[in-house]
Scaffold this active site. Sequence first.
Site, PDB file in Angstrom:
ATOM      1  N   ASN A   1     -10.051  20.360  38.677  1.00 13.59           N
ATOM      2  CA  ASN A   1      -9.900  19.564  39.908  1.00 13.59           C
ATOM      3  C   ASN A   1     -10.338  20.189  41.268  1.00 13.59           C
ATOM      4  O   ASN A   1     -10.787  19.810  42.110  1.00 13.59           O
ATOM      5  CB  ASN A   1      -8.242  19.104  40.089  1.00 13.59           C
ATOM      6  CG  ASN A   1      -7.993  18.007  39.383  1.00 13.59           C
ATOM      7  OD1 ASN A   1      -8.972  17.269  38.641  1.00 13.59           O
ATOM      8  ND2 ASN A   1      -6.637  17.555  39.421  1.00 13.59           N
TER       9      ASN A   1
ATOM     10  N   LEU B   1      -8.382  12.022  33.187  1.00 17.15           N
ATOM     11  CA  LEU B   1      -8.555  10.783  33.589  1.00 17.15           C
ATOM     12  C   LEU B   1      -8.452  10.747  35.052  1.00 17.15           C
ATOM     13  O   LEU B   1      -7.798  11.341  35.664  1.00 17.15           O
ATOM     14  CB  LEU B   1      -7.789   9.759  32.651  1.00 17.15           C
ATOM     15  CG  LEU B   1      -6.086   9.813  32.785  1.00 17.15           C
ATOM     16  CD1 LEU B   1      -5.830   8.925  34.467  1.00 17.15           C
ATOM     17  CD2 LEU B   1      -5.761   9.177  31.958  1.00 17.15           C
ATOM     18  N   ARG B   2      -9.358   9.731  35.597  1.00 20.06           N
ATOM     19  CA  ARG B   2      -9.356   9.266  37.092  1.00 20.06           C
ATOM     20  C   ARG B   2      -8.645   8.006  36.957  1.00 20.06           C
ATOM     21  O   ARG B   2      -8.738   7.170  36.141  1.00 20.06           O
ATOM     22  CB  ARG B   2     -10.679   9.246  37.448  1.00 20.06           C
ATOM     23  CG  ARG B   2     -11.413  10.254  37.795  1.00 20.06           C
ATOM     24  CD  ARG B   2     -12.862  10.193  37.836  1.00 20.06           C
ATOM     25  NE  ARG B   2     -13.444   9.322  36.515  1.00 20.06           N
ATOM     26  CZ  ARG B   2     -14.691   9.083  36.421  1.00 20.06           C
ATOM     27  NH1 ARG B   2     -15.396   8.889  37.449  1.00 20.06           N
ATOM     28  NH2 ARG B   2     -15.016   8.445  35.344  1.00 20.06           N
ATOM     29  N   GLU B   3      -7.925   7.864  38.188  1.00 15.98           N
ATOM     30  CA  GLU B   3      -7.320   6.527  38.647  1.00 15.98           C
ATOM     31  C   GLU B   3      -8.414   5.587  38.798  1.00 15.98           C
ATOM     32  O   GLU B   3      -9.433   5.813  39.223  1.00 15.98           O
ATOM     33  CB  GLU B   3      -6.403   6.593  39.692  1.00 15.98           C
ATOM     34  CG  GLU B   3      -5.138   7.494  39.593  1.00 15.98           C
ATOM     35  CD  GLU B   3      -4.274   7.487  40.744  1.00 15.98           C
ATOM     36  OE1 GLU B   3      -4.350   6.512  41.704  1.00 15.98           O
ATOM     37  OE2 GLU B   3      -3.486   8.479  40.847  1.00 15.98           O
TER      38      GLU B   3
ATOM     39  N   PHE C   1     -20.023  12.880  41.583  1.00 14.91           N
ATOM     40  CA  PHE C   1     -19.060  13.436  42.574  1.00 14.91           C
ATOM     41  C   PHE C   1     -19.880  14.220  43.723  1.00 14.91           C
ATOM     42  O   PHE C   1     -19.438  15.280  44.231  1.00 14.91           O
ATOM     43  CB  PHE C   1     -18.225  14.513  41.879  1.00 14.91           C
ATOM     44  CG  PHE C   1     -16.863  14.152  41.921  1.00 14.91           C
ATOM     45  CD1 PHE C   1     -16.464  13.146  41.170  1.00 14.91           C
ATOM     46  CD2 PHE C   1     -15.749  14.843  42.819  1.00 14.91           C
ATOM     47  CE1 PHE C   1     -14.839  12.756  41.372  1.00 14.91           C
ATOM     48  CE2 PHE C   1     -14.634  14.667  42.850  1.00 14.91           C
ATOM     49  CZ  PHE C   1     -14.252  13.551  42.096  1.00 14.91           C
TER      50      PHE C   1
ATOM     51  N   THR D   1       4.873  15.813  38.515  1.00 13.92           N
ATOM     52  CA  THR D   1       5.203  17.156  39.176  1.00 13.92           C
ATOM     53  C   THR D   1       4.704  17.315  40.352  1.00 13.92           C
ATOM     54  O   THR D   1       3.670  17.823  40.773  1.00 13.92           O
ATOM     55  CB  THR D   1       4.311  18.003  37.888  1.00 13.92           C
ATOM     56  OG1 THR D   1       2.862  17.679  38.222  1.00 13.92           O
ATOM     57  CG2 THR D   1       5.049  18.139  36.723  1.00 13.92           C
TER      58      THR D   1
ATOM     59  N   GLY E   1     -17.613  11.411  52.291  1.00 10.43           N
ATOM     60  CA  GLY E   1     -16.836  10.602  52.418  1.00 10.43           C
ATOM     61  C   GLY E   1     -15.816  11.021  53.456  1.00 10.43           C
ATOM     62  O   GLY E   1     -16.004  12.097  54.255  1.00 10.43           O
TER      63      GLY E   1
ATOM     64  N   CYS F   1      -3.593  13.933  42.954  1.00  5.39           N
ATOM     65  CA  CYS F   1      -4.126  15.099  42.250  1.00  5.39           C
ATOM     66  C   CYS F   1      -4.767  16.143  43.003  1.00  5.39           C
ATOM     67  O   CYS F   1      -4.229  17.115  43.156  1.00  5.39           O
ATOM     68  CB  CYS F   1      -4.857  14.564  41.298  1.00  5.39           C
ATOM     69  SG  CYS F   1      -4.144  13.065  40.127  1.00  5.39           S
TER      70      CYS F   1
ATOM     71  N   LYS G   1      11.320  -1.048  35.215  1.00  8.35           N
ATOM     72  CA  LYS G   1      10.094  -0.899  34.910  1.00  8.35           C
ATOM     73  C   LYS G   1       9.811  -1.151  33.494  1.00  8.35           C
ATOM     74  O   LYS G   1       8.945  -1.770  32.900  1.00  8.35           O
ATOM     75  CB  LYS G   1       9.503   0.462  35.352  1.00  8.35           C
ATOM     76  CG  LYS G   1       8.165   0.701  35.208  1.00  8.35           C
ATOM     77  CD  LYS G   1       7.888   2.198  35.705  1.00  8.35           C
ATOM     78  CE  LYS G   1       6.406   2.387  35.932  1.00  8.35           C
ATOM     79  NZ  LYS G   1       6.057   3.740  36.107  1.00  8.35           N
TER      80      LYS G   1
HETATM   81  C1  UGA Z   1      -8.840  13.407  39.801  1.00  2.78           C
HETATM   82  C2  UGA Z   1      -9.982  14.051  38.808  1.00  2.78           C
HETATM   83  O1  UGA Z   1     -11.260  13.422  39.138  1.00  2.78           O
HETATM   84  C3  UGA Z   1      -9.418  13.697  37.460  1.00  2.78           C
HETATM   85  O2  UGA Z   1     -10.335  14.155  36.595  1.00  2.78           O
HETATM   86  C4  UGA Z   1      -7.990  14.310  37.084  1.00  2.78           C
HETATM   87  O3  UGA Z   1      -7.680  13.956  35.977  1.00  2.78           O
HETATM   88  C5  UGA Z   1      -7.213  13.565  38.130  1.00  2.78           C
HETATM   89  O4  UGA Z   1      -7.513  13.784  39.655  1.00  2.78           O
HETATM   90  C6  UGA Z   1      -5.781  14.079  38.070  1.00  2.78           C
HETATM   91  O5  UGA Z   1      -5.642  15.497  38.029  1.00  2.78           O
HETATM   92  O6  UGA Z   1      -4.889  13.308  37.326  1.00  2.78           O
HETATM   93  P1  UGA Z   1      -8.160  10.939  40.880  1.00  2.78           P
HETATM   94  O7  UGA Z   1      -7.280  11.396  41.487  1.00  2.78           O
HETATM   95  O8  UGA Z   1      -8.033   9.727  40.071  1.00  2.78           O
HETATM   96  O9  UGA Z   1      -8.841  11.980  39.709  1.00  2.78           O
HETATM   97  O10 UGA Z   1      -9.280  10.820  41.897  1.00  2.78           O
HETATM   98  P2  UGA Z   1     -10.932  11.187  41.755  1.00  2.78           P
HETATM   99  O11 UGA Z   1     -12.050   9.958  41.351  1.00  2.78           O
HETATM  100  O12 UGA Z   1     -11.502  12.546  41.441  1.00  2.78           O
HETATM  101  O13 UGA Z   1     -11.337  11.383  43.528  1.00  2.78           O
HETATM  102  C7  UGA Z   1     -10.611  11.968  44.207  1.00  2.78           C
HETATM  103  C8  UGA Z   1     -11.091  11.873  45.675  1.00  2.78           C
HETATM  104  O14 UGA Z   1     -12.295  12.144  46.220  1.00  2.78           O
HETATM  105  C9  UGA Z   1     -10.870  10.249  46.476  1.00  2.78           C
HETATM  106  O15 UGA Z   1     -10.199  10.326  47.608  1.00  2.78           O
HETATM  107  C10 UGA Z   1     -12.458   9.818  46.371  1.00  2.78           C
HETATM  108  O16 UGA Z   1     -12.595   8.904  47.316  1.00  2.78           O
HETATM  109  C11 UGA Z   1     -12.890  11.328  46.693  1.00  2.78           C
HETATM  110  N1  UGA Z   1     -14.578  11.299  46.261  1.00  2.78           N
HETATM  111  C12 UGA Z   1     -14.931  11.299  45.200  1.00  2.78           C
HETATM  112  C13 UGA Z   1     -15.319  11.383  47.138  1.00  2.78           C
HETATM  113  O17 UGA Z   1     -15.141  11.344  48.520  1.00  2.78           O
HETATM  114  N2  UGA Z   1     -16.661  11.457  46.789  1.00  2.78           N
HETATM  115  C14 UGA Z   1     -17.148  11.432  45.438  1.00  2.78           C
HETATM  116  O18 UGA Z   1     -18.320  11.486  45.186  1.00  2.78           O
HETATM  117  C15 UGA Z   1     -15.939  11.262  44.657  1.00  2.78           C
END
Ligand code: UGA
Length: 454
Positions: free
Chosen positions: A212, A157-159, A253, A95, A257, A264, A38
Amino acid sequence: MFARRVMVVGTGYVGLTTGACLASLGHEVVCADIDAAKVERLRRGVVDIVEPDLAELVAEQTSAGRLSFVVGAGAALGSFEDGRPAEVLFLCVPTPMGAGGVADLRAVESVIEEVGAELAPGTVVVNKSTVPVGTAARTAELLERTDVAVVSNPEFLREGSAVKDFLGPDRIVVGSDNQDAAERVAALYARLGAPTVLTDAASAELMKYAANCFLAMKLSYVNAMAELCERVGADIGDVTEGIGYDRRIGQAFLSPGPGWGGSCLPKDTHALLQVADSADFEFRLLRATIDTNTRQRQRIVDKVRLAVTGKRTGSLSRVRLALLGLTFKAGTDDLRDSPALAIAALLRQAGAELVGFDPAFVEGSKNRDGAAPPTEIDGVPLAADAVSAAQGAEAVLVLTEWPMFRTLDWSVIATAVKRPIVIDTRNIVDPATLRRAGLTAVGLGRRGDGDIAE
Ligand code: UGA
């Protein structure tokens, strides 16, 4: 601004984004990873994950000479210009959820074992991974160094929008029992101009879980509300729009879904429940948040069953279903704890025959370093495009909110399917467009979707 020498251990989503973004803020950054292949790819500018802007930023900062990659934390120590020591060490190692929902800290421990004794006096060790409350204190114990401070600096941050989120954060959180070290870490981000919360280490660690888990609770609430909408003839889109204008609630949010997933939210909700259990606190609200999410997956399967067979108890045996979207959300190729895959597993158990399509895994998909896209994921064979997946299907399920699903030529899909049913678990495809194409639309909590009820 004062440029610092920063060492980042771990080049996953958080580590690589942290490294590249801190370099873009002017710091000298050396990223270490134990995966030599990597590291070799990163040196060539190849980023394995699908993450907008990240590969470009890595390439830009590498050629600007502010970002470099080495194998192993030990090698990073001697890699700064003029052989000077790192001033800040970011721990960005995984983790994962261990037994009983407790985060597994072995990766953090092994970095400390490897380089703890070698750190220059005055170095600040920063925990960016999501870790149980008390980890900063435990890290300090493992370090056995009174001249090295430990700081918790959770990342939010979000993915799928990692770079954008890192460089435009809602807030920076820095927690430590050493005020000076906390201020030095906060200063790394000064150029971002974000509100900064300086606190103790335990509060910073808890803040990440609190955020979270609150987001997970918000989503479980919305999904439950969508179900209620179906029962009382209301529309979830209107309801969330209406409540979202209340600034105390906000519009973000609130999309229903197939349940929340990813690397996370599921891990952190379980970990916080565990923290609560060990503190002898029965966190019922959080347990209900998780249970609602588990139930949501079954609810989607029940919807499919009813739509396809007309009965709540109908059989899905040998029913062919097309699954559009398999990642845990759009904008990523991450399949970890994907609700789509959990639903696929339940459908398969019920005897359905599945074909999947996901734009993250198609011929020529980005950042795959030449590797051919997979032909199946978790036992779901992959089709080359949505129309091929829909061929002969008795229902098409939209499981991930990829924008391309909105703009598919649904009239072509209509000619490919065996039966004209679309179950849109993200409410992203315009029902009128589907109807015009001769397809029956079933969403979540939507007014006018009731035609298929038993
Ligand atoms: C999440 C948090 O949003 C970040 O702030 C945090 O830094 C990150 O975890 C982490 O702990 O590293 P992430 O896992 O990238 O980020 O994903 P999200 O965008 O939060 O989505 C999580 C889930 O919720 C997904 O399955 C998404 O599809 C779902 N979702 C999100 C919904 O069903 N509806 C929404 O309106 C938003």
